[in-house]
Design an enzyme around this catalytic site. Structure first.
Site, mmCIF file in Angstrom:
data_model
loop_
_atom_site.group_PDB
_atom_site.id
_atom_site.type_symbol
_atom_site.label_atom_id
_atom_site.label_comp_id
_atom_site.label_asym_id
_atom_site.label_seq_id
_atom_site.Cartn_x
_atom_site.Cartn_y
_atom_site.Cartn_z
ATOM 1 N N ARG A 182 0.831 -1.212 0.000
ATOM 2 C CA ARG A 182 0.000 0.000 0.000
ATOM 3 C C ARG A 182 0.859 1.252 0.000
ATOM 4 N NH1 ARG A 182 -3.578 -0.544 5.009
ATOM 5 N NH2 ARG A 182 -1.636 -1.462 5.714
ATOM 6 N N ASN B 78 -6.220 -2.755 2.241
ATOM 7 C CA ASN B 78 -6.171 -4.204 2.381
ATOM 8 C C ASN B 78 -7.586 -4.761 2.429
ATOM 9 O OD1 ASN B 78 -3.397 -4.377 2.433
ATOM 10 N ND2 ASN B 78 -3.250 -4.618 4.640
#
Length: 92
Positions: free
Chosen positions: A20, A38
């Protein structure tokens, strides 16, 4: 140029490897807005808004595997309605 938006769902070794954060850095460098998040199924959702050329560059980077310790096995995309985001964030 008109803005567009996509949702990308990335699967493989993409959690716990800085995916990320690296996606955020890549997207910011391309001038995109949106977020990386996520998912409960082990994947990562990436929402990207901006010009199509920059979105395509982000998708190419994702297809190539993203950051060094990640491994992308599958990338699914779908169009999304353009939304206004303040920069590119990481959702928890």
């Amino acid at each position: 140029m008109p803005k567009t938006s996509i949702a990308a769902y990335v699967y493989g070794r993409v959690q716990g490897v800085g995916f990320r954060f690296a996606t955020q850095q890549q997207a910011n460098g391309l001038g995109l807005t949106g977020y990386a998040k996520n998912l409960d199924d082990g994947g990562v959702e990436v929402i990207a808004c901006g010009e199509q050329q920059q979105i395509d560059q982000l998708l190419d980077w994702l297809r190539q595997g993203g950051p060094k310790h990640a491994k992308v096995d599958k990338l699914l995309t779908e169009p999304r309605a353009v939304a206004e985001y303040q920069g590119f964030g990481i959702c928890h």
